[in-house]
Each structure stands twice: as C-alpha cells, then as structure tokens.
Design a protein around this motif. Sequence first.
Motif, PDB file in Angstrom:
ATOM      1  N   LYS A  19      -8.978   1.914  -1.357  1.00  0.00           N
ATOM      2  CA  LYS A  19      -9.960   1.068  -1.360  1.00  0.00           C
ATOM      3  C   LYS A  19      -9.652  -1.232  -0.728  1.00  0.00           C
ATOM      4  N   LYS A  20      -8.642  -1.366  -1.419  1.00  0.00           N
ATOM      5  CA  LYS A  20      -8.341  -2.323  -0.891  1.00  0.00           C
ATOM      6  C   LYS A  20      -7.566  -2.537   0.110  1.00  0.00           C
ATOM      7  N   GLU A  44      -7.576   2.169  -6.620  1.00  0.00           N
ATOM      8  CA  GLU A  44      -8.243   0.742  -6.326  1.00  0.00           C
ATOM      9  C   GLU A  44      -7.328   0.216  -5.075  1.00  0.00           C
ATOM     10  N   HIS A  45      -5.862   0.413  -4.256  1.00  0.00           N
ATOM     11  CA  HIS A  45      -4.903   0.193  -3.421  1.00  0.00           C
ATOM     12  C   HIS A  45      -5.505   0.669  -2.424  1.00  0.00           C
ATOM     13  N   PHE A  89       0.816  -1.145  -0.224  1.00  0.00           N
ATOM     14  CA  PHE A  89      -0.162   0.014   0.290  1.00  0.00           C
ATOM     15  C   PHE A  89       0.497   1.039   0.253  1.00  0.00           C
ATOM     16  N   LYS A 138      -9.935  -1.701   3.581  1.00  0.00           N
ATOM     17  CA  LYS A 138     -11.108  -3.471   3.822  1.00  0.00           C
ATOM     18  C   LYS A 138     -10.099  -4.205   4.214  1.00  0.00           C
ATOM     19  N   GLU A 139      -8.285  -4.314   4.220  1.00  0.00           N
ATOM     20  CA  GLU A 139      -7.720  -5.276   4.503  1.00  0.00           C
ATOM     21  C   GLU A 139      -6.704  -4.800   5.930  1.00  0.00           C
TER      22      GLU A 139
END
Length: 113
Positions: free
Chosen positions: A75-76, A72-73, A28, A79-80
């Motif tokens: 958002k990922k 996208e990174h 990230f 979530k993680e």
Amino acid sequence: MGCMITITVKWDVKPEYADNFLELTKEFTEACRAETGCLWFDWSRSVDNPNEYILIEAYKDGEAGAAHVNSEHFKKAMKEQGQYAATRPKVISYEIPQDGWNDLGEIEMPDGK
C-alpha cells in the motif's frame, strides 16, 4: 500441485530516476521478498531502453497473492512509487497450475540434461 500467481510489470521510469530506480524501490523489494508466500521478486533493466524496468514476481497461491496486495509495504509503495513512473506501469497477471519454474524442453543441451 496448486496454482501459483505470476505477475510481470513493465515500468517506464522517468529519466531522472532511471539510474537509481532499484535503490529507490529497494525497501519495497526486500519487504516483498520476505513475504512467506513470495517465490521470487526480480527486477531487470531493458538492454534497449535504459528507462524501462521489468518486474517479475510470483506467489505460491492466491492467498499469498492477496496477502501481498493487502500488505502495508504494498500500500505504501503504490502511494509513493508513482512519482518515478513516466507512464502508468503495465501489468500481466496469471494464475497457473505450477509451483515454480519449468525446464525449457525445446532447447538442445550439450549434455542432454
């Protein structure tokens, strides 16, 4: 000069993740640093609390900040990365009329610069 976005995030990391937190967030971090509008994206670990990390990030303007949170990174990661946090991370975010770091004028430098 435009208005840059500065963001500071305080992470209270679960003890079992504290020692390898930077490695866990490396992908990230690298993706954020590679964003066109990212000025800096830097982690620090508290000297008083080994489970606390501070993220200092800046983007050249609101458009760059929006691109960051819509990536996208990002958002990922949102979530993680919650699994590593002992509590919900705290954030301070400002839009300021600067384009980078300013000198600390109050400090006396031996060479006067």
